[in-house]
Every structure is written in structure tokens, then in C-alpha cells.
Design a protein around this motif. Structure first.
Motif, mmCIF file in Angstrom:
data_model
loop_
_atom_site.group_PDB
_atom_site.id
_atom_site.type_symbol
_atom_site.label_atom_id
_atom_site.label_comp_id
_atom_site.label_asym_id
_atom_site.label_seq_id
_atom_site.Cartn_x
_atom_site.Cartn_y
_atom_site.Cartn_z
ATOM 1 N N THR A 85 13.829 26.459 29.637
ATOM 2 C CA THR A 85 12.447 25.717 30.344
ATOM 3 C C THR A 85 12.414 24.497 29.711
ATOM 4 N N TYR A 86 12.093 23.782 30.842
ATOM 5 C CA TYR A 86 12.003 22.575 31.100
ATOM 6 C C TYR A 86 10.556 21.596 31.580
ATOM 7 N N GLN A 87 11.483 19.926 31.618
ATOM 8 C CA GLN A 87 9.308 19.945 31.733
ATOM 9 C C GLN A 87 10.246 18.395 32.421
ATOM 10 N N ALA A 88 9.634 17.577 33.056
ATOM 11 C CA ALA A 88 10.434 16.131 33.320
ATOM 12 C C ALA A 88 8.662 15.841 33.604
ATOM 13 N N ARG A 89 8.558 14.624 32.396
ATOM 14 C CA ARG A 89 7.838 14.191 32.593
ATOM 15 C C ARG A 89 7.944 12.154 32.413
ATOM 16 N N ASP A 90 6.737 11.636 32.904
ATOM 17 C CA ASP A 90 6.455 9.620 33.340
ATOM 18 C C ASP A 90 6.922 9.719 31.418
ATOM 19 N N ALA A 91 6.605 8.035 31.567
ATOM 20 C CA ALA A 91 6.978 7.142 30.238
ATOM 21 C C ALA A 91 5.422 7.373 29.389
ATOM 22 N N ASN A 92 4.580 7.950 30.616
ATOM 23 C CA ASN A 92 2.917 8.166 29.365
ATOM 24 C C ASN A 92 2.659 9.530 29.187
ATOM 25 N N ASP A 130 16.365 4.112 34.825
ATOM 26 C CA ASP A 130 15.546 3.099 33.224
ATOM 27 C C ASP A 130 14.053 3.530 32.606
ATOM 28 N N ASN A 131 14.589 5.170 31.730
ATOM 29 C CA ASN A 131 12.987 5.143 31.134
ATOM 30 C C ASN A 131 12.408 5.398 31.440
ATOM 31 N N THR A 132 12.221 5.438 32.875
ATOM 32 C CA THR A 132 10.667 6.090 33.203
ATOM 33 C C THR A 132 10.477 7.834 33.949
ATOM 34 N N ILE A 133 11.466 7.823 33.284
ATOM 35 C CA ILE A 133 11.586 9.508 33.531
ATOM 36 C C ILE A 133 12.251 10.149 32.638
ATOM 37 N N PHE A 134 11.113 11.349 31.371
ATOM 38 C CA PHE A 134 12.387 11.741 30.621
ATOM 39 C C PHE A 134 12.459 13.452 30.722
ATOM 40 N N VAL A 135 13.568 14.129 30.597
ATOM 41 C CA VAL A 135 13.857 15.559 31.193
ATOM 42 C C VAL A 135 13.662 15.392 29.907
ATOM 43 N N GLN A 136 13.060 16.956 29.316
ATOM 44 C CA GLN A 136 12.938 18.025 28.465
ATOM 45 C C GLN A 136 13.377 19.250 28.269
ATOM 46 N N VAL A 137 14.115 19.783 27.973
ATOM 47 C CA VAL A 137 14.596 21.126 27.872
ATOM 48 C C VAL A 137 14.510 21.643 26.628
ATOM 49 N N ALA A 138 14.107 22.411 26.687
ATOM 50 C CA ALA A 138 13.309 23.855 25.743
ATOM 51 C C ALA A 138 13.827 25.007 25.155
ATOM 52 N N ASP A 139 14.751 24.855 24.518
ATOM 53 C CA ASP A 139 15.548 26.415 23.311
ATOM 54 C C ASP A 139 14.641 27.006 22.695
ATOM 55 N N GLN A 140 13.957 28.591 23.125
ATOM 56 C CA GLN A 140 13.091 29.029 22.208
ATOM 57 C C GLN A 140 13.696 29.453 20.913
ATOM 58 N N MET A 141 13.376 29.396 19.906
ATOM 59 C CA MET A 141 14.137 29.360 18.328
ATOM 60 C C MET A 141 14.468 31.158 17.976
ATOM 61 N N LYS A 142 12.871 31.638 18.945
ATOM 62 C CA LYS A 142 13.274 33.234 19.070
ATOM 63 C C LYS A 142 14.530 34.185 19.403
ATOM 64 N N ASN A 143 14.846 32.902 20.667
ATOM 65 C CA ASN A 143 16.331 33.731 21.264
ATOM 66 C C ASN A 143 17.284 33.676 20.300
ATOM 67 N N ARG A 144 17.205 31.850 19.616
ATOM 68 C CA ARG A 144 18.769 32.027 18.163
ATOM 69 C C ARG A 144 18.245 32.971 17.779
ATOM 70 N N ARG A 145 17.436 33.492 16.689
ATOM 71 C CA ARG A 145 17.283 33.583 15.523
ATOM 72 C C ARG A 145 17.463 35.299 16.464
ATOM 73 N N GLU A 146 16.529 35.732 17.102
ATOM 74 C CA GLU A 146 17.617 37.429 17.610
ATOM 75 C C GLU A 146 19.128 37.179 17.570
ATOM 76 N N ALA A 147 19.895 36.521 17.587
ATOM 77 C CA ALA A 147 21.367 35.988 17.963
ATOM 78 C C ALA A 147 21.331 36.146 17.000
ATOM 79 N N ILE A 148 21.186 35.527 16.081
ATOM 80 C CA ILE A 148 21.855 35.184 14.454
ATOM 81 C C ILE A 148 21.542 36.925 13.275
#
Length: 445
Positions: A85-92, A130-148
Motif C-alpha cells: 500500500t502507498y501514500q503520497a504526502r506533502d512536506a507537512n 524538491d522534497n515537497t512530495i514524499f511517496v511511501q510504500v508499506a509492505d505488511q510484516m504479516k505477509n513476510r512472516r507468513e512467507a518465512i
């Protein structure tokens, strides 16, 4: 206490080692797999974020700049199970674009480039415009734990099949490996005073050959000692027969010449002692023949004919014809590869034992049944189990005044065993409250 088994020890040790090594290897593999999975997931997370950031920034810059948060989620394909999942956020920190309405509020990750994680997810942040927009993508830990967990289960699950399969294979291999030990044990257990031939070393395992060699040396020494003992017994008994017979003849001649009562009594005592010595010498000769393993013969013989002759001989030599009663079933058959002389020694000892120790006013019954089992029964008081056991030992005599050496029954037992027959003694006799019964039964071929 139960003796330990070599196969059991080998199975337990090898199985424990195999399972332990497999578990250690699986745990090590899981740790390596966890690190490798983390690198793969992080690489995919970083690459996805870096490729997604220009697209999101372009969409924000050329799109509607309303205050409403732009959601890119496809409602028809919305699912509670989302890997990224991802979000795009401004500097605030205000959310400009997000991929799912499931996550409420902004990601907890700081607005700084790179990785960050908490208990729920691992995040990767890319700064753009120019650091006005930050794109963040999240990888759920439960999916990693399930694979392991699934990978670990794939490594550990074979143990459930490996353990029983290992037990079966190890048992099979162990049995084949130690079969030579079992054969050697059987060969040694079959050795007795009559078979002291060396055990063959050919085909034996290298580890067992010293044992076989030592056993063969020991049996050779035992055989030499037994042969010397048998030769001494036979030779001494044979050499004593002639002087004893001569002494008896002179004693009986002296008895006719002595006129006084005291002299007659002394001569009678001498004769009785010589008769006792003569019987002892005869028993020693029989014992020597018994130890020489003369029981078996190459060809079968009709043993009932031998029994008929022996009974007839005793009846003819006895003053009372009714002292021995002989009953033989018309259906009785007893043809065995047995030495007739050895069979005669057994029957003579049993009949003599019945005549000497049984009640003198009661007959001795010799009966041969349909199954060719020979019963010799005499009257007299019942014997206790201790007295029966003592009578079967060499020179063992009970509380009796009858003459004897205590060798008759042990000789009969030893030869019967060599003839593959079972000699059983009962007191009281079957169907009686007193008496003694000897039962000679030949085992089936």
C-alpha cells in the motif's frame, strides 16, 4: 534387568543423530532464508517505490488540486489482503494520494528517505519535487512472516516422514549388518561337549575373526581336556575289570575254605565291597561311553526289539518271574537312528533303578504305549522335588540303603538327550499316591 540390544542402540543413536542434524540444518536454513527473504522483499519494496514515485508526482501535478484526498483504489478489486500500500504526502505530512481506504491516517514512517519499520509494516520513502512530495510504500510484516513460516514448515515437515522412514531403513540395514554376529552367536550356542569342531572363519567379518579365532582355541583346549578325561575314565575302568573279577573269584573260593563264622562274615564283607566296586567300574565305563557321544547311528534301528530282549533277560535272571510286568501295545513302533547299545544302557539303568529302589514286594511295570513312549513304574514312597533333583545329579543318592553309585540316572539322562529323547521323572507315579515313574519320549524328527 533386560539386556541391551545392539540393533536398538544403533537405531536410537543413528535416528537421534539424523533428526538432530536435520533440525540444526533446518534452523540454519530458516535463519538464512529469513535474511534472504528480507533482502528480496526490501529490494522489491525499494524498486516499487522508486518506479511508483514519478507516476504519482506527475498525477498530482497535472491533476485536480482540490483539498480532497485522491484515492486510487479500485472498489471492485478491494481486498483486506493487500501486499503493498502507498501514500503520497506533502512536506507537512498531509496525505495527497493513497492506495487504500483500509489504512486510516498517514503512515507512521517519518518523512525521510530510506527504510523504516514497526511491528505492522516495513516502509520505504522516496522524496520528489524538491522534497515537497514524499511517496511511501508499506509492505505488511504479516505477509513476510507468513512467507518465512511457510518456508520453515516446508523444511521441518519432512522430519515427520524422515523419522519413521529412517527407523525402518536403519533397522533393515542394522539387521543385515549384524546378521553375521547372530550367525556367530548361533554357531557358538550350538557347541557342546560332543561338537567342538572349529568354527569356520571364512565369510566372517574382519571385526569378528579375532573372536572366532579365540573361541576355536578355547574349544580346542576344552576338547583336549575332555578327551584326556574320557580316555582316563575308560582306560582305568577297563583295566580295573580284570583284577576285580579275579579278586571276586578268589574271594568266593576263600569263602568255601573258611570254616569259622567270623571268617565267613569277613569274607562276605569283602565280597560285598568287591561287588560294589565292580558295579561302580561298570557305571564308569557307561559314563565314558555316554560322554563319547555314541547315542546316534547312521541307520535306523528297531529299538523295541532291543527292549524285548532286555526285559526277557531280566525276567530270565530273576527268581521271581512276576517281579517285572511287561506291557507293549501292538500298535507301538519305535524305529530311530539310535545306537542300540546306547539305548540298552538307558533302559538297563532305568530298570535297575526301579528294581533296586522300588518296593521289593511290588512288581516293576514296563509299559510301551501307542505313541511309543516307554514308562517304567515301581512302587515305594514318594520323593520330594529336592530328592528328585538330587537323584539326577552325578553321585547323588537319596535316603536309601539300596546299593548303587548314584550314576545310573545321570547316565540315562545324558544319553537320552543325545538320542534326541526326553527323560522325565515323576513321583508319585501317574494315577498313584506313591511310587516312581520314568518316562522316555522320543522327539519327532
Amino acid at each position: 534387568m533386560k539386556s541391551p540390544s545392539l540393533i536398538g542402540r544403533l537405531m536410537f543413536s543413528v535416528t537421534a543423530a539424523v533428526v538432530s542434524f536435520w533440525i540444526v540444518a533446518a534452523v540454519g536454513g530458516i535463519m538464512v532464508m529469513k535474511d534472504e527473504f528480507a533482502e528480496i522483499f526490501d529490494s522489491a519494496l525499494q524498486e516499487t517505490t522508486e518506479r511508483l514515485a514519478p507516476l504519482i508526482v506527475d498525477d498530482i501535478q497535472h491533476g485536480d488540486h482540490s483539498d480532497e484526498v485522491l484515492s486510487l483504489e479500485n472498489s471492485a478489486q478491494a481486498s483486506s489482503r493487500q501486499y503493498l500500500t502507498y501514500q503520497a504526502r506533502d512536506a507537512n505530512g498531509k496525505i495527497l494520494v493513497h492506495s487504500s481506504d483500509i489504512i486510516k491516517g498517514p503512515f507512521p514512517a517519518p518523512l525521510a528517505e530510506g527504510f523504516w519499520e514497526d511491528d505492522d509494516a516495513r516502509y520505504f520513502t522516496v522524496a520528489a519535487a524538491d522534497n515537497t512530495i514524499f511517496v511511501q510504500v508499506a509492505d505488511q510484516m504479516k505477509n513476510r512472516r507468513e512467507a518465512i513460516n511457510e518456508g520453515a514448515l516446508a523444511l521441518l515437515l519432512p522430519i515427520l516422514v524422515l523419522v519413521p522412514l529412517s527407523l525402518y531403513i536403519i533397522r533393515l540395514v542394522a539387521r543385515r549388518s549384524v546378521s553375521s554376529i547372530g550367525d556367530l552367536r548361533q554357531a557358538i550356542s550350538e557347541k557342546d561337549s560332543g561338537d567342538l569342531n572349529p568354527i569356520q572363519t571364512e565369510g566372517q567379518a574382519i571385526e569378528l575373526q579375532p573372536i572366532v579365532h579365540s573361541v576355536n582355541i578355547l574349544m580346542g583346549r576344552v576338547q583336549s581336556a575332555l578327551e584326556a578325561e574320557r580316555a582316563f575314565t575308560a582306560n582305568s575302568a577297563h583295566e580295573l575289570r580284570t583284577p576285580i573279577a579275579g579278586a571276586l573269584a578268589h574271594t568266593q573260593l576263600l569263602m568255601t575254605e573258611v570254616k569259622t563264622a567270623s571268617g565267613q562274615a569277613r569274607v562276605e564283607q569283602i565280597e560285598a565291597s568287591l561287588q560294589k566296586l565292580k558295579r561302580l567300574v561298570e557305571k564308569l565305563m557307561q559314563l565314558a561311553r555316554a560322554e563319547a557321544n555314541i547315542a546316534l547311528a547312521d541307520k535306523p534301528a528297531n529299538l523295541l526289539n532291543v527292549l524285548d530282549l532286555l526285559v526277557e533277560e531280566y525276567q530270565r535272571n530273576m527268581q521271581n518271574d512276576e517281579r517285572i510286568i511287561y506291557e507293549r501295545s501292538a500298535e507301538a513302533r519305535l524305529v530311530k537312528p539310535v545306537n542300540e547299545d546306547a539305548f540298552a544302557i538307558v533302559i538297563r539303568n532305568l530298570i535297575e533303578n526301579a528294581l533296586l529302589h522300588g518296593k521289593q514286594d511290588e512288581p516293576v511295570l514296563i509299559r510301551v504305549g501307542k505313541n511309543s513312549t516307554i514308562h517304567i513304574i515301581n512302587g515305594g514312597k514318594s520323593l520330594s522335588s529336592e530328592e528328585l533333583a538330587n537323584a539326577q545329579k552325578r553321585f547323588g543318592r537319596g535316603t536309601t540303603s539300596a546299593p548303587g553309585s548314584g550314576l545310573g540316572m545321570p547316565i540315562a539322562i545324558e544319553i537320552a538327550e543325545q538320542m534326541h529323547a526326553h527323560l522325565q521323572f515323576l513321583s508319585p507315579a501317574t494315577g498313584r499316591i506313591d511310587g516312581f515313574e520314568a518316562i522316555l519320549t522320543f522327539r519327532s524328527a
